[in-house]
Design a protein around this motif. Structure first.
Motif, PDB file in Angstrom:
ATOM      1  N   VAL A 137       0.867  -1.135  -0.113  1.00 19.11           N
ATOM      2  CA  VAL A 137       0.156   0.040   0.153  1.00 19.11           C
ATOM      3  C   VAL A 137       0.996   1.264  -0.040  1.00 19.11           C
ATOM      4  CG1 VAL A 137      -1.884   1.160   1.184  1.00 19.11           C
ATOM      5  CG2 VAL A 137      -1.796  -1.536   1.310  1.00 19.11           C
ATOM      6  N   SER A 138       0.597   2.134  -1.099  1.00 18.78           N
ATOM      7  CA  SER A 138       1.644   3.248  -1.151  1.00 18.78           C
ATOM      8  C   SER A 138       0.924   4.743  -1.040  1.00 18.78           C
ATOM      9  CB  SER A 138       2.378   3.211  -2.397  1.00 18.78           C
ATOM     10  OG  SER A 138       3.284   2.180  -2.464  1.00 18.78           O
ATOM     11  N   HIS A 139       1.203   5.556  -0.353  1.00 16.74           N
ATOM     12  CA  HIS A 139       0.637   7.021  -0.406  1.00 16.74           C
ATOM     13  C   HIS A 139       0.687   7.694  -1.913  1.00 16.74           C
ATOM     14  CE1 HIS A 139       4.669   8.457   0.257  1.00 16.74           C
ATOM     15  NE2 HIS A 139       4.265   9.638  -0.111  1.00 16.74           N
ATOM     16  N   ASP A 140       1.435   7.163  -2.720  1.00 18.82           N
ATOM     17  CA  ASP A 140       1.498   7.864  -4.103  1.00 18.82           C
ATOM     18  C   ASP A 140       1.965   7.136  -4.961  1.00 18.82           C
ATOM     19  OD1 ASP A 140       4.283   8.386  -3.718  1.00 18.82           O
ATOM     20  OD2 ASP A 140       4.146  10.382  -3.529  1.00 18.82           O
ATOM     21  N   TYR A 141       1.724   7.646  -6.205  1.00 18.12           N
ATOM     22  CA  TYR A 141       2.346   6.550  -7.558  1.00 18.12           C
ATOM     23  C   TYR A 141       3.894   6.686  -7.413  1.00 18.12           C
ATOM     24  CZ  TYR A 141       3.184   4.686 -11.991  1.00 18.12           C
ATOM     25  OH  TYR A 141       3.933   3.930 -12.891  1.00 18.12           O
ATOM     26  N   PHE A 142       4.531   7.699  -7.165  1.00 20.86           N
ATOM     27  CA  PHE A 142       6.066   7.368  -7.123  1.00 20.86           C
ATOM     28  C   PHE A 142       6.677   6.490  -6.324  1.00 20.86           C
ATOM     29  CE2 PHE A 142      10.421   8.337  -5.665  1.00 20.86           C
ATOM     30  CZ  PHE A 142      11.095   8.246  -6.453  1.00 20.86           C
ATOM     31  N   THR A 143       6.116   6.423  -4.821  1.00 24.16           N
ATOM     32  CA  THR A 143       6.497   5.485  -3.916  1.00 24.16           C
ATOM     33  C   THR A 143       5.876   3.968  -4.391  1.00 24.16           C
ATOM     34  OG1 THR A 143       6.055   7.170  -2.304  1.00 24.16           O
ATOM     35  CG2 THR A 143       6.031   4.848  -1.433  1.00 24.16           C
ATOM     36  N   HIS A 144       4.799   3.870  -4.902  1.00 28.54           N
ATOM     37  CA  HIS A 144       4.485   2.701  -5.544  1.00 28.54           C
ATOM     38  C   HIS A 144       5.391   1.956  -6.527  1.00 28.54           C
ATOM     39  CE1 HIS A 144       1.679  -0.364  -7.242  1.00 28.54           C
ATOM     40  NE2 HIS A 144       1.905   0.060  -8.331  1.00 28.54           N
ATOM     41  N   TRP A 145       5.706   2.896  -7.541  1.00 30.64           N
ATOM     42  CA  TRP A 145       6.509   2.372  -8.615  1.00 30.64           C
ATOM     43  C   TRP A 145       7.933   2.291  -8.041  1.00 30.64           C
ATOM     44  CZ3 TRP A 145      11.135   4.950 -10.188  1.00 30.64           C
ATOM     45  CH2 TRP A 145      11.695   4.493 -11.343  1.00 30.64           C
ATOM     46  N   SER A 146       8.613   3.014  -7.226  1.00 30.49           N
ATOM     47  CA  SER A 146       9.935   2.813  -6.852  1.00 30.49           C
ATOM     48  C   SER A 146       9.959   1.537  -5.678  1.00 30.49           C
ATOM     49  CB  SER A 146      10.604   4.194  -6.383  1.00 30.49           C
ATOM     50  OG  SER A 146       9.704   4.622  -5.303  1.00 30.49           O
ATOM     51  N   SER A 147       9.043   1.539  -5.064  1.00 27.04           N
ATOM     52  CA  SER A 147       9.030   0.266  -4.139  1.00 27.04           C
ATOM     53  C   SER A 147       9.084  -1.008  -4.834  1.00 27.04           C
ATOM     54  CB  SER A 147       7.672   0.510  -3.027  1.00 27.04           C
ATOM     55  OG  SER A 147       7.952   1.518  -2.485  1.00 27.04           O
ATOM     56  N   ALA A 148       8.277  -0.877  -5.866  1.00 26.06           N
ATOM     57  CA  ALA A 148       8.285  -2.351  -6.663  1.00 26.06           C
ATOM     58  C   ALA A 148       9.705  -2.673  -6.975  1.00 26.06           C
ATOM     59  CB  ALA A 148       7.474  -1.967  -7.946  1.00 26.06           C
ATOM     60  N   LEU A 149      10.567  -1.846  -7.274  1.00 22.69           N
ATOM     61  CA  LEU A 149      11.795  -2.192  -7.631  1.00 22.69           C
ATOM     62  C   LEU A 149      12.528  -3.187  -6.565  1.00 22.69           C
ATOM     63  CD1 LEU A 149      13.427   1.061  -8.765  1.00 22.69           C
ATOM     64  CD2 LEU A 149      12.400  -0.835 -10.299  1.00 22.69           C
ATOM     65  N   LEU A 150      12.002  -3.242  -5.417  1.00 25.16           N
ATOM     66  CA  LEU A 150      12.487  -3.997  -4.467  1.00 25.16           C
ATOM     67  C   LEU A 150      11.548  -5.133  -3.864  1.00 25.16           C
ATOM     68  CD1 LEU A 150      14.160  -1.332  -2.096  1.00 25.16           C
ATOM     69  CD2 LEU A 150      15.445  -2.880  -3.485  1.00 25.16           C
ATOM     70  N   GLY A 151      10.709  -5.355  -4.738  1.00 22.22           N
ATOM     71  CA  GLY A 151       9.647  -6.590  -4.596  1.00 22.22           C
ATOM     72  C   GLY A 151       8.246  -6.023  -4.785  1.00 22.22           C
ATOM     73  N   ALA A 152       7.890  -6.566  -5.728  1.00 21.25           N
ATOM     74  CA  ALA A 152       6.329  -5.954  -6.156  1.00 21.25           C
ATOM     75  C   ALA A 152       5.249  -6.644  -5.438  1.00 21.25           C
ATOM     76  CB  ALA A 152       6.208  -6.266  -7.870  1.00 21.25           C
ATOM     77  N   GLY A 153       5.507  -7.840  -4.885  1.00 22.71           N
ATOM     78  CA  GLY A 153       4.234  -8.139  -4.276  1.00 22.71           C
ATOM     79  C   GLY A 153       3.168  -8.853  -5.202  1.00 22.71           C
ATOM     80  N   GLU A 154       2.408  -9.090  -4.556  1.00 26.89           N
ATOM     81  CA  GLU A 154       1.137  -9.691  -5.078  1.00 26.89           C
ATOM     82  C   GLU A 154       0.169  -8.404  -5.552  1.00 26.89           C
ATOM     83  OE1 GLU A 154      -0.685 -13.244  -3.613  1.00 26.89           O
ATOM     84  OE2 GLU A 154       1.135 -14.076  -3.667  1.00 26.89           O
ATOM     85  N   ASP A 155      -0.994  -8.198  -4.946  1.00 25.00           N
ATOM     86  CA  ASP A 155      -1.899  -7.072  -5.212  1.00 25.00           C
ATOM     87  C   ASP A 155      -1.307  -5.984  -4.400  1.00 25.00           C
ATOM     88  OD1 ASP A 155      -5.200  -7.922  -5.621  1.00 25.00           O
ATOM     89  OD2 ASP A 155      -3.355  -9.425  -5.424  1.00 25.00           O
ATOM     90  N   SER A 156      -1.473  -4.646  -4.860  1.00 32.34           N
ATOM     91  CA  SER A 156      -0.932  -3.503  -4.569  1.00 32.34           C
ATOM     92  C   SER A 156      -2.094  -2.403  -4.650  1.00 32.34           C
ATOM     93  CB  SER A 156       0.284  -3.196  -5.112  1.00 32.34           C
ATOM     94  OG  SER A 156       0.356  -2.941  -6.453  1.00 32.34           O
ATOM     95  N   PHE A 157      -1.792  -1.430  -4.063  1.00 32.96           N
ATOM     96  CA  PHE A 157      -2.655  -0.249  -3.870  1.00 32.96           C
ATOM     97  C   PHE A 157      -1.682   1.151  -4.003  1.00 32.96           C
ATOM     98  CE2 PHE A 157      -4.516   3.537  -1.571  1.00 32.96           C
ATOM     99  CZ  PHE A 157      -5.692   3.601  -2.094  1.00 32.96           C
ATOM    100  N   TYR A 158      -2.251   2.121  -4.466  1.00 28.66           N
ATOM    101  CA  TYR A 158      -1.526   3.404  -4.408  1.00 28.66           C
ATOM    102  C   TYR A 158      -2.543   4.530  -4.508  1.00 28.66           C
ATOM    103  CZ  TYR A 158      -1.656   4.012  -9.638  1.00 28.66           C
ATOM    104  OH  TYR A 158      -1.861   4.489 -10.849  1.00 28.66           O
ATOM    105  N   ALA A 159      -2.540   5.487  -3.586  1.00 29.63           N
ATOM    106  CA  ALA A 159      -3.329   6.688  -3.569  1.00 29.63           C
ATOM    107  C   ALA A 159      -3.319   7.623  -4.624  1.00 29.63           C
ATOM    108  CB  ALA A 159      -3.049   7.423  -2.181  1.00 29.63           C
ATOM    109  N   GLU A 160      -4.326   7.776  -5.564  1.00 31.24           N
ATOM    110  CA  GLU A 160      -4.198   9.029  -6.577  1.00 31.24           C
ATOM    111  C   GLU A 160      -5.663   9.935  -6.382  1.00 31.24           C
ATOM    112  OE1 GLU A 160      -2.537   8.254 -10.633  1.00 31.24           O
ATOM    113  OE2 GLU A 160      -4.450   8.529 -10.850  1.00 31.24           O
ATOM    114  N   PRO A 161      -5.488  10.903  -6.027  1.00 24.76           N
ATOM    115  CA  PRO A 161      -4.115  11.631  -5.688  1.00 24.76           C
ATOM    116  C   PRO A 161      -3.343  11.315  -4.755  1.00 24.76           C
ATOM    117  CG  PRO A 161      -6.015  12.942  -5.013  1.00 24.76           C
ATOM    118  CD  PRO A 161      -6.681  11.812  -5.708  1.00 24.76           C
ATOM    119  N   GLY A 162      -2.194  11.474  -4.414  1.00 25.22           N
ATOM    120  CA  GLY A 162      -1.477  11.101  -3.328  1.00 25.22           C
ATOM    121  C   GLY A 162      -1.896  11.688  -2.136  1.00 25.22           C
TER     122      GLY A 162
END
Length: 116
Positions: free
Chosen positions: A48-73
């Protein structure tokens, strides 16, 4: 089931690995804004990420299965304090399904209720 927020995600994933090592079953790990924490395990991991950038950059260290990002952040702490006000997108890794509009609270409850 383990839930961690921010730097606590490192502790939550470590605890999950330890639990498995001692013979326990980990149903899932929900990582809320664990930016910079590698998310690797042989159990379901949901980010679960508070914005798209955090979602995208966190996925570089493990995308996991389902995910969520807030938009707008939203602000980092607002994600923890008020997940019901964080609207955004639920994505499923490796799926051709379109993202689903939801809130962070509904996303989290999907996994808590069904016990995945």
């Amino acid at each position: 089931m383990f839930i961690g927020f921010s730097a606590g995600v490192a502790g939550a994933i470590g605890a999950a690995w330890g639990w498995q090592w001692w013979g326990g079953k980990v149903k899932a790990l929900i990582a809320l804004d664990g930016w910079g924490v590698p998310l690797v395990g042989n159990f379901p991991i949901h980010r679960v990420s508070h914005d798209y950038f955090t979602h995208w950059s966190s996925a570089l260290l493990g995308a996991g299965e389902d995910s969520f990002y807030a938009e707008p952040g939203v602000e980092h702490l607002d994600l923890w304090r008020s997940p019901h006000t964080a609207s955004g997108w639920h994505l499923t890794a490796g799926s051709s399904h379109s993202p689903i509009r939801t809130t962070a609270a509904r996303f989290i409850m999907t996994f808590v209720q069904c016990g995945e």
